[in-house]
Design a protein around this motif. Structure first.
Motif, PDB file in Angstrom:
ATOM      1  N   ALA A 204     -32.507  -0.197  14.506  1.00  0.00           N
ATOM      2  CA  ALA A 204     -32.684  -1.652  14.555  1.00  0.00           C
ATOM      3  C   ALA A 204     -34.129  -2.023  14.211  1.00  0.00           C
ATOM      4  CB  ALA A 204     -32.304  -2.179  15.933  1.00  0.00           C
ATOM      5  N   GLY A 205     -34.556  -1.695  12.996  1.00  0.00           N
ATOM      6  CA  GLY A 205     -35.868  -2.075  12.493  1.00  0.00           C
ATOM      7  C   GLY A 205     -36.970  -1.115  12.905  1.00  0.00           C
ATOM      8  N   PRO A 206     -38.185  -1.350  12.422  1.00  0.00           N
ATOM      9  CA  PRO A 206     -38.526  -2.505  11.568  1.00  0.00           C
ATOM     10  C   PRO A 206     -38.173  -2.315  10.089  1.00  0.00           C
ATOM     11  CG  PRO A 206     -40.476  -1.205  11.983  1.00  0.00           C
ATOM     12  CD  PRO A 206     -39.382  -0.564  12.788  1.00  0.00           C
ATOM     13  N   ASP A 207     -38.007  -1.035   9.649  1.00  0.00           N
ATOM     14  CA  ASP A 207     -37.729  -0.818   8.224  1.00  0.00           C
ATOM     15  C   ASP A 207     -36.250  -0.571   7.938  1.00  0.00           C
ATOM     16  OD1 ASP A 207     -40.385  -1.108   7.589  1.00  0.00           O
ATOM     17  OD2 ASP A 207     -40.824   1.039   7.703  1.00  0.00           O
ATOM     18  N   THR A 208     -35.532  -0.003   8.880  1.00  0.00           N
ATOM     19  CA  THR A 208     -34.138   0.374   8.642  1.00  0.00           C
ATOM     20  C   THR A 208     -33.179  -0.682   9.168  1.00  0.00           C
ATOM     21  OG1 THR A 208     -34.171   1.644  10.698  1.00  0.00           O
ATOM     22  CG2 THR A 208     -34.601   2.841   8.650  1.00  0.00           C
ATOM     23  N   ALA A 209     -31.954  -0.649   8.646  1.00  0.00           N
ATOM     24  CA  ALA A 209     -30.888  -1.553   9.078  1.00  0.00           C
ATOM     25  C   ALA A 209     -29.561  -0.858   8.789  1.00  0.00           C
ATOM     26  CB  ALA A 209     -30.978  -2.885   8.342  1.00  0.00           C
ATOM     27  N   LEU A 210     -28.474  -1.497   9.180  1.00  0.00           N
ATOM     28  CA  LEU A 210     -27.148  -0.944   8.918  1.00  0.00           C
ATOM     29  C   LEU A 210     -26.356  -1.910   8.054  1.00  0.00           C
ATOM     30  CD1 LEU A 210     -25.223   1.443   9.599  1.00  0.00           C
ATOM     31  CD2 LEU A 210     -24.230  -0.030  11.360  1.00  0.00           C
ATOM     32  N   ALA A 211     -25.839  -1.405   6.933  1.00  0.00           N
ATOM     33  CA  ALA A 211     -24.955  -2.185   6.065  1.00  0.00           C
ATOM     34  C   ALA A 211     -23.520  -1.759   6.341  1.00  0.00           C
ATOM     35  CB  ALA A 211     -25.308  -1.945   4.604  1.00  0.00           C
ATOM     36  N   TYR A 212     -22.604  -2.743   6.391  1.00  0.00           N
ATOM     37  CA  TYR A 212     -21.206  -2.397   6.650  1.00  0.00           C
ATOM     38  C   TYR A 212     -20.297  -3.492   6.118  1.00  0.00           C
ATOM     39  CZ  TYR A 212     -21.172  -5.641  10.682  1.00  0.00           C
ATOM     40  OH  TYR A 212     -21.223  -6.748  11.491  1.00  0.00           O
ATOM     41  N   ILE A 213     -19.010  -3.154   6.030  1.00  0.00           N
ATOM     42  CA  ILE A 213     -17.984  -4.139   5.690  1.00  0.00           C
ATOM     43  C   ILE A 213     -16.890  -4.052   6.742  1.00  0.00           C
ATOM     44  CG2 ILE A 213     -18.420  -4.197   3.211  1.00  0.00           C
ATOM     45  CD1 ILE A 213     -16.102  -2.262   2.819  1.00  0.00           C
ATOM     46  N   GLY A 214     -16.213  -5.185   6.957  1.00  0.00           N
ATOM     47  CA  GLY A 214     -15.175  -5.247   7.971  1.00  0.00           C
ATOM     48  C   GLY A 214     -15.712  -5.831   9.261  1.00  0.00           C
ATOM     49  N   ALA A 215     -14.849  -5.879  10.266  1.00  0.00           N
ATOM     50  CA  ALA A 215     -15.245  -6.398  11.571  1.00  0.00           C
ATOM     51  C   ALA A 215     -16.213  -5.434  12.242  1.00  0.00           C
ATOM     52  CB  ALA A 215     -14.015  -6.608  12.446  1.00  0.00           C
ATOM     53  N   ARG A 216     -17.103  -5.940  13.069  1.00  0.00           N
ATOM     54  CA  ARG A 216     -18.113  -5.078  13.685  1.00  0.00           C
ATOM     55  C   ARG A 216     -17.501  -4.067  14.646  1.00  0.00           C
ATOM     56  NH1 ARG A 216     -22.101  -8.707  17.214  1.00  0.00           N
ATOM     57  NH2 ARG A 216     -22.507  -6.754  18.335  1.00  0.00           N
ATOM     58  N   ASP A 217     -16.333  -4.379  15.214  1.00  0.00           N
ATOM     59  CA  ASP A 217     -15.690  -3.423  16.118  1.00  0.00           C
ATOM     60  C   ASP A 217     -14.640  -2.572  15.403  1.00  0.00           C
ATOM     61  OD1 ASP A 217     -13.884  -5.421  15.647  1.00  0.00           O
ATOM     62  OD2 ASP A 217     -13.214  -5.627  17.730  1.00  0.00           O
ATOM     63  N   ASP A 218     -14.489  -2.772  14.091  1.00  0.00           N
ATOM     64  CA  ASP A 218     -13.528  -1.974  13.322  1.00  0.00           C
ATOM     65  C   ASP A 218     -13.986  -1.921  11.864  1.00  0.00           C
ATOM     66  OD1 ASP A 218     -11.292  -0.476  12.686  1.00  0.00           O
ATOM     67  OD2 ASP A 218      -9.986  -2.221  12.448  1.00  0.00           O
ATOM     68  N   ALA A 219     -15.223  -1.508  11.674  1.00  0.00           N
ATOM     69  CA  ALA A 219     -15.798  -1.493  10.329  1.00  0.00           C
ATOM     70  C   ALA A 219     -15.064  -0.495   9.439  1.00  0.00           C
ATOM     71  CB  ALA A 219     -17.278  -1.143  10.403  1.00  0.00           C
ATOM     72  N   ARG A 220     -14.916  -0.857   8.171  1.00  0.00           N
ATOM     73  CA  ARG A 220     -14.226   0.028   7.236  1.00  0.00           C
ATOM     74  C   ARG A 220     -15.190   0.959   6.508  1.00  0.00           C
ATOM     75  NH1 ARG A 220     -11.820  -4.698   5.652  1.00  0.00           N
ATOM     76  NH2 ARG A 220     -12.428  -4.457   3.468  1.00  0.00           N
TER      77      ARG A 220
END
Length: 532
Positions: A204-220
């Motif tokens: 969770a920062g400061p340089d990194t992050a998470l990319a995803y698709i779908g719902a946050r509790d069921d990401a694809r």
């Protein structure tokens, strides 16, 4: 002529063909190539009946996309995830036109669809982009009224929102995406790690992050990214779709070395996830910097400690005990390897690898394992006639041959202990009954002595019983007067209230004694002669 194959993930980055029996190809004579897309698709559906959760897609085998007809090209784009189907893709009224239009969510304009207008446009690989409402009204108004068209447009909007690329630096959201999404070593719940919190929260920062698709509790699909440098790393889940979205957003695959992550202290260590796109970390006092230090980045327990790997099984665990080898070297093994793959040497009193050679040494009622080369030092001798090693305390040498034998295999003969080969010959070789007469005589003597011992023991037991009986009688005789006195003392007093305390008709002890004394005197008295 182009052929088609069915691909299945072999690793995160590699898809490999499978056979009709769902084994990685090639495998014997099992089919893994099909002459047409439709036949490959039919086989893929059969495999999905056996493994509904499997990720399978159709691809060309040793051919380029330009080598096939345009309808096959479009089918392949659906198969590899280049095209995202619309919400009405499976509807019968659309399927009648699917192989003419190959309608899909536009990859160029957000919120719109694209389709192949005619065969000529298909040949030159040109698709027409259009709003979903206009497309449905133009081609399917005979099946759909305005309300139905609005409903399908709404469904597409929801789908596009779910498929939208999401990038977050919120620690709670990152943890939820990991736990509820595609599986990996970091997708377990927080309680499965040794760190005080889920290790992926450091992204969770400061340089990194998470990319995803779908719902946050069921990401694809998900991928750790470096937004400032537009770098994405390994993709888990729906690789094709997330990769397309990231690359359309300007991202390229790369390394996280140099990126700063959160510095979360856990005792004497740091909270660190498994980082598959970066090297060991450094601590600058405010953040941990990937690839700049010696804090391990390959642990899966959630901590940045130097993990210990068992040299035998190469598993991450804890050391249990020192294990020795025949050449004098040693190393620490884990509990499982130590328990299952070592042997204790009774001479050196150490545990050795079971790859070494051990000699079993027997003792009366016991057995010891001794490392080869130390058997004689352990005090063992080899018994030739038994083919076994025995402790010397259980054996002795034959006085005639000098060879070792178990003590029970020798016979004492006139003060010497002899093996069977050196015992004297029978008295009469012609009389079979006299064969080994000296041995038979010895055995008979032992038998007679045993019988005598049994007889003596029997008489000793009888004497002991008689002695106990005599002592019992003596004790009873000595006790009898006291018991009689006690019995008399328990009589009730007389009713006349006299001082003697006995009933009137019962003689007192004194009277009894007087009568008893007078009787012999009367018996000895003689009549007086003078009165005659």
């Amino acid at each position: 002529m182009a052929q088609f194959q069915i691909l299945c993930p072999h690793s995160e980055a590699e898809w490999r063909p499978v056979t009709i029996e769902f084994l990685f190809a090639p495998n014997g004579d099992q089919q893994y190539l099909w002459p047409s897309f439709d036949e490959a698709e039919a086989a893929r559906k059969q495999l999905l009946l056996r493994a509904p959760d499997a990720q399978l897609r159709i691809a060309l085998a040793d051919a380029e996309i330009g080598d096939v007809d345009w309808p096959v090209r479009e089918k392949l784009r659906f198969a590899d995830g280049t095209y995202a189907p619309t919400p009405w893709h499976e509807e019968p009224w659309y399927q009648e036109k699917h192989e003419e239009h190959f309608c899909h969510v536009s990859t160029e304009q957000a919120g719109k669809i694209a389709f192949t207008e005619n065969a000529a446009k298909g040949e030159v690989d040109r698709q027409l982009v259009m709003s979903p409402g206009r497309y449905l009204n133009r081609f399917f108004s005979a099946h759909l009224d305005n309300e139905a068209i609005e409903g399908w447009c709404a469904r597409l909007s929801v789908q596009l929102a779910e498929d939208a690329l999401k990038i977050t630096q919120d620690a709670d959201e990152i943890e939820e995406v990991y736990v509820g999404g595609p599986g990996s070593c970091m997708s377990h719940g927080a309680s499965d790690f040794e760190s005080y919190c889920h290790p992926v929260r450091v992204y969770a920062g400061p340089d990194t992050a998470l990319a995803y698709i779908g719902a946050r509790d069921d990401a694809r699909a998900r991928s750790v990214v470096w937004p400032e440098l537009k770098i994405y790393t390994s993709i888990y889940g729906d690789v094709s779709r997330l990769k397309l979205l990231l690359e359309n957003a300007g991202y390229a695959k790369g390394s996280l070395n140099g990126a700063r992550i959160r510095r979360l202290v856990d005792g004497g260590s740091f909270v660190v996830p498994y980082i598959d796109a970066g090297d060991d970390l450094a601590d600058d006092g405010e953040y941990l910097i990937i690839g700049h230090g010696e804090i391990p980045s390959e642990n899966t327990n959630g901590l940045g400690d130097r993990c210990w790997y068992c040299p035998r099984c190469d598993r991450e665990t804890t050391p249990h005990e020192e294990v020795y080898f025949g050449d004098g070297s040693s190393e620490e093994w884990c509990y499982n390897c130590f328990t299952d793959h070592t042997t204790f040497c009774a001479h050196n009193e150490r545990s050795y690898s079971d790859a070494e050679t051990f000699i079993p040494v027997l003792a009366d009622g016991d057995e010891h394992d001794v490392l080869d080369g130390y058997v004689e030092a352990f005090g063992a001798v080899y018994i030739e006639d038994r083919g076994e090693w025995w402790l010397a305390t259980c054996c002795r040498k034959c006085d005639a041959s000098g060879e070792w034998y178990h003590a029970t295999d020798l016979t004492e003969y006139h003060g010497e202990w002899l093996c069977a080969d050196y015992l004297p010959d029978p008295v009469d070789d012609d009389d079979p009954s006299l064969a080994n007469a000296h041995v038979l005589a010895r055995d008979w003597f032992r038998y007679e002595m045993s019988a005598i011992e049994l007889e003596v023991a029997k008489w000793q037991a009888a004497g002991e019983r008689a002695r106990e009986e005599r002592l019992r009688h003596e004790r009873e005789a000595a006790e009898r007067p006291r018991l009689e006195d006690l019995r008399r003392g328990s009589l009730p007093p007389c009713s006349c209230a006299c001082a003697h305390g006995y009933p009137p008709d019962m003689p007192t002890p004194v009277d009894g004694l007087t009568s008893a004394a007078a009787a012999p005197l009367a018996a000895t008295a003689t009549p007086c002669q003078t009165g005659a």
